[in-house]
Every structure is written in C-alpha cells, then in structure tokens.
Design a protein around this motif. Structure first.
Motif, PDB file in Angstrom:
ATOM      1  N   ASN A  21       8.887  -5.996  -2.189  1.00 48.98           N
ATOM      2  CA  ASN A  21      10.243  -5.298  -2.309  1.00 48.98           C
ATOM      3  C   ASN A  21      10.313  -4.426  -3.370  1.00 48.98           C
ATOM      4  N   LEU A  22       9.185  -3.453  -3.297  1.00 46.59           N
ATOM      5  CA  LEU A  22       9.231  -2.564  -4.121  1.00 46.59           C
ATOM      6  C   LEU A  22       9.435  -1.526  -4.349  1.00 46.59           C
ATOM      7  N   SER A  23      10.329  -0.256  -4.223  1.00 45.98           N
ATOM      8  CA  SER A  23      10.196   0.704  -3.988  1.00 45.98           C
ATOM      9  C   SER A  23       9.491   1.352  -4.512  1.00 45.98           C
ATOM     10  N   ILE A  24       9.542   2.714  -3.906  1.00 44.91           N
ATOM     11  CA  ILE A  24       8.341   4.066  -4.690  1.00 44.91           C
ATOM     12  C   ILE A  24       9.161   3.999  -6.036  1.00 44.91           C
ATOM     13  N   ASN A  25       9.871   4.582  -6.582  1.00 50.60           N
ATOM     14  CA  ASN A  25      10.751   4.482  -7.560  1.00 50.60           C
ATOM     15  C   ASN A  25       9.958   3.105  -9.195  1.00 50.60           C
ATOM     16  N   ALA A  26       9.955   1.873  -7.914  1.00 52.97           N
ATOM     17  CA  ALA A  26       9.772   1.146  -8.991  1.00 52.97           C
ATOM     18  C   ALA A  26       8.143   0.684  -9.152  1.00 52.97           C
ATOM     19  N   LEU A  27       7.559   1.060  -8.276  1.00 49.05           N
ATOM     20  CA  LEU A  27       6.160   1.073  -8.169  1.00 49.05           C
ATOM     21  C   LEU A  27       5.244   2.218  -9.444  1.00 49.05           C
ATOM     22  N   ALA A  28       6.275   3.499  -9.225  1.00 49.45           N
ATOM     23  CA  ALA A  28       5.722   4.738 -10.570  1.00 49.45           C
ATOM     24  C   ALA A  28       6.046   4.107 -11.348  1.00 49.45           C
ATOM     25  N   GLU A  29       7.659   3.324 -11.705  1.00 51.05           N
ATOM     26  CA  GLU A  29       7.700   2.540 -13.169  1.00 51.05           C
ATOM     27  C   GLU A  29       6.539   1.621 -13.531  1.00 51.05           C
ATOM     28  N   ARG A  30       6.539   1.098 -12.501  1.00 48.48           N
ATOM     29  CA  ARG A  30       5.096  -0.499 -13.381  1.00 48.48           C
ATOM     30  C   ARG A  30       3.742   0.404 -13.584  1.00 48.48           C
ATOM     31  N   SER A  31       3.485   1.600 -12.150  1.00 49.01           N
ATOM     32  CA  SER A  31       2.638   1.945 -12.854  1.00 49.01           C
ATOM     33  C   SER A  31       2.012   2.968 -13.461  1.00 49.01           C
ATOM     34  N   GLY A  32       2.854   3.558 -13.896  1.00 51.00           N
ATOM     35  CA  GLY A  32       2.740   5.119 -14.563  1.00 51.00           C
ATOM     36  C   GLY A  32       2.220   5.616 -13.978  1.00 51.00           C
ATOM     37  N   VAL A  33       2.361   5.810 -11.763  1.00 49.00           N
ATOM     38  CA  VAL A  33       1.964   6.597 -11.340  1.00 49.00           C
ATOM     39  C   VAL A  33       3.175   7.543 -10.886  1.00 49.00           C
ATOM     40  N   SER A  34       3.437   8.977 -10.204  1.00 48.96           N
ATOM     41  CA  SER A  34       4.618   9.514 -10.230  1.00 48.96           C
ATOM     42  C   SER A  34       5.006   9.272  -8.885  1.00 48.96           C
ATOM     43  N   ARG A  35       6.320   9.157  -8.307  1.00 46.62           N
ATOM     44  CA  ARG A  35       6.709   9.043  -7.648  1.00 46.62           C
ATOM     45  C   ARG A  35       5.883  10.122  -6.723  1.00 46.62           C
ATOM     46  N   ALA A  36       6.023  11.195  -7.195  1.00 49.31           N
ATOM     47  CA  ALA A  36       5.824  12.337  -5.963  1.00 49.31           C
ATOM     48  C   ALA A  36       4.411  11.960  -5.862  1.00 49.31           C
ATOM     49  N   MET A  37       2.950  11.381  -6.550  1.00 47.40           N
ATOM     50  CA  MET A  37       1.877  10.785  -6.312  1.00 47.40           C
ATOM     51  C   MET A  37       1.615   9.533  -5.305  1.00 47.40           C
ATOM     52  N   ILE A  38       2.406   9.190  -5.652  1.00 44.20           N
ATOM     53  CA  ILE A  38       2.864   7.526  -4.302  1.00 44.20           C
ATOM     54  C   ILE A  38       2.903   7.891  -2.863  1.00 44.20           C
ATOM     55  N   SER A  39       3.576   9.146  -2.866  1.00 44.48           N
ATOM     56  CA  SER A  39       3.745   9.298  -1.647  1.00 44.48           C
ATOM     57  C   SER A  39       3.141  10.172  -0.936  1.00 44.48           C
ATOM     58  N   LYS A  40       2.658  10.411  -1.866  1.00 43.56           N
ATOM     59  CA  LYS A  40       1.484  11.869  -1.423  1.00 43.56           C
ATOM     60  C   LYS A  40       0.411  10.634  -0.421  1.00 43.56           C
ATOM     61  N   ILE A  41      -0.024   9.657  -1.746  1.00 42.49           N
ATOM     62  CA  ILE A  41      -0.509   8.638  -1.165  1.00 42.49           C
ATOM     63  C   ILE A  41      -0.497   8.136  -0.031  1.00 42.49           C
ATOM     64  N   GLU A  42       0.354   7.545   0.256  1.00 39.42           N
ATOM     65  CA  GLU A  42       1.068   6.387   1.455  1.00 39.42           C
ATOM     66  C   GLU A  42       0.919   7.218   2.358  1.00 39.42           C
ATOM     67  N   ARG A  43       1.612   8.527   2.464  1.00 39.55           N
ATOM     68  CA  ARG A  43       1.292   9.622   3.588  1.00 39.55           C
ATOM     69  C   ARG A  43      -0.023  10.452   4.087  1.00 39.55           C
ATOM     70  N   GLY A  44      -1.411   9.879   3.415  1.00 39.62           N
ATOM     71  CA  GLY A  44      -2.631  10.530   3.480  1.00 39.62           C
ATOM     72  C   GLY A  44      -2.514  11.651   2.900  1.00 39.62           C
ATOM     73  N   GLU A  45      -1.559  12.702   1.945  1.00 39.55           N
ATOM     74  CA  GLU A  45      -1.925  13.789   1.590  1.00 39.55           C
ATOM     75  C   GLU A  45      -2.666  13.334   0.337  1.00 39.55           C
ATOM     76  N   ALA A  46      -2.906  12.956  -0.138  1.00 40.98           N
ATOM     77  CA  ALA A  46      -4.103  12.893  -1.495  1.00 40.98           C
ATOM     78  C   ALA A  46      -5.002  12.005  -1.609  1.00 40.98           C
ATOM     79  N   GLN A  47      -5.859  11.772  -1.659  1.00 41.84           N
ATOM     80  CA  GLN A  47      -6.927  10.703  -1.914  1.00 41.84           C
ATOM     81  C   GLN A  47      -7.067  10.588  -4.048  1.00 41.84           C
ATOM     82  N   PRO A  48      -6.393   8.939  -3.975  1.00 40.52           N
ATOM     83  CA  PRO A  48      -5.972   8.798  -4.858  1.00 40.52           C
ATOM     84  C   PRO A  48      -7.855   8.547  -5.868  1.00 40.52           C
ATOM     85  N   THR A  49      -7.760   8.672  -7.228  1.00 41.89           N
ATOM     86  CA  THR A  49      -8.914   8.318  -7.887  1.00 41.89           C
ATOM     87  C   THR A  49      -9.156   7.180  -8.432  1.00 41.89           C
ATOM     88  N   ALA A  50      -9.789   6.421  -9.326  1.00 45.63           N
ATOM     89  CA  ALA A  50     -10.416   5.165  -9.632  1.00 45.63           C
ATOM     90  C   ALA A  50      -9.221   5.045  -9.914  1.00 45.63           C
TER      91      ALA A  50
END
Length: 201
Positions: A21-50
């Motif tokens: 039950n986490l929004s992208i904004n909530a996950l961004a806040e917890r992880s320190g990864v930007s909302r834009a990057m999380i959105s790109k990863i979830e859409r398959g537009e960016a390959q995440p690094t380790a």
C-alpha cells in the motif's frame, strides 16, 4: 540482464509496492530514489543499477536477491536449486557486478548469495538498504576492499568478515582479476526494521 527479466523485474517492483500500500511518492521518500526514476523503472523505461535496486528492495523489506528471485518466478516451495538451471542471476548494467541467489526460497531466514565483482568495479549501498540481522562475507577468489562506515577491510581469498550494524558500504575490487565472494545473511523481519529495531542477540 535479459529483456524478459527487465520487464519481469519492473512488474515485480510495482507489485511489491502495491502489496505494501505504498504510493510511488512514499517509496521515493523511503528509498531515496526519485519518483521519476521509480516511475521509469516500473514502466520498463530504465534498467535499475545495483545501487538503485538495493535502495528500493530495502525500502520494500526485501533483499536484492529475493527481488530478483521473484522476478524470475522462483517457486517458494522448492528446496533444491541447481546452479545451472535454477539459481537466479542478475547483472548490474552499470558495473557488470553479478549476483547469484544460491539459497532456495524455502530456506527460511538464512540467505546465501554469490557475487562476482569485475576488476576495478565498485558498488556502494547506503545504510538503509540493509535489512539484515547478521551478515558475513567470505572471499572465494581474488581481493576485495570493503568499506564499512569509516572502516576499510582489505580482504583476500579465504578471509571471512562478520559485519556490524547497518552502515554505508562500498564493495571495491582493487585488482586486475575478478573477485568472487559469498554473502551469508540472516534477514531481519520487516516490521522490526520499520520500527527501528536492530538486535545483536
């Protein structure tokens, strides 16, 4: 990383986020990864690094190899994983770092991960990427310069290091040959981690 695994990993990340039950904004806040990057990863537009996967998986209460195993659709009831056929292997597109999930998903709290770090490569993780109660590094071949907070450990073949409480870390291979090491860890319950608990008992 194969295209099929990229797509599966994106779907797995999104499913884990939704399950909690986490929004992208909530996950961004917890992880320190930007909302834009999380959105790109979830859409398959960016390959995440380790590094990015480490932050995201930690924020979701998963280890990196658990996340990859879910993306590979590993059966949680399997008690034997054959190296050639069954053990999920993930390669960091940025460094060539290779991480193999050795342990069966049914193995309980203990997890074994085999890593190969290319010559000269470095991978860093923030302290909040760690969800482990205990962790040890066993060097199988080569050399590893391991930064644990302010400490620097120079490790060679056969050396085994017990890690302390979670802290920022860097894995660096200072040599001209690949470094292989085994990570053995006991996972910390997600709820304990969310409430700030860390036990050395």
């Amino acid at each position: 990383m194969s295209d099929s695994l990229s797509v599966s990993l994106a779907a797995t990340l999104q499913a884990a986020r939704v399950d909690r039950n986490l929004s992208i904004n909530a996950l961004a806040e917890r992880s320190g990864v930007s909302r834009a990057m999380i959105s790109k990863i979830e859409r398959g537009e960016a390959q995440p690094t380790a590094v990015l996967l480490g932050r995201l998986s930690g924020a979701l209460g998963l280890t990196l190899s658990e996340l990859v195993a879910r993306a590979e659709q590993a059966d949680g009831t399997v008690e034997l994983l054959r190296r050639a056929e069954d053990q999920p292997l993930w390669t960091d597109p940025a460094t060539g770092y290779r991480r193999r999930a050795v342990s069966p998903a049914a193995g309980g709290p203990l997890e074994l991960v085999e890593v190969e770090l290319p010559p000269g490569a470095s991978v860093s993780y923030p302290a909040d990427a760690y969800i482990f109660k205990y962790q040890q590094l066993w060097i199988l071949a080569g050399q590893l310069r391991f930064h644990e907070g302010d400490q620097v450990h120079e490790l060679a073949t056969g050396d085994c290091l017990q890690l302390g409480p979670p802290s920022p870390t860097t894995f660096h291979n200072p040599s001209g040959t690949p470094c292989r090491y085994l990570v053995a860890l006991v996972k910390e319950p997600f709820e304990m981690r969310r409430h700030g608990g860390f036990s050395r008992d």
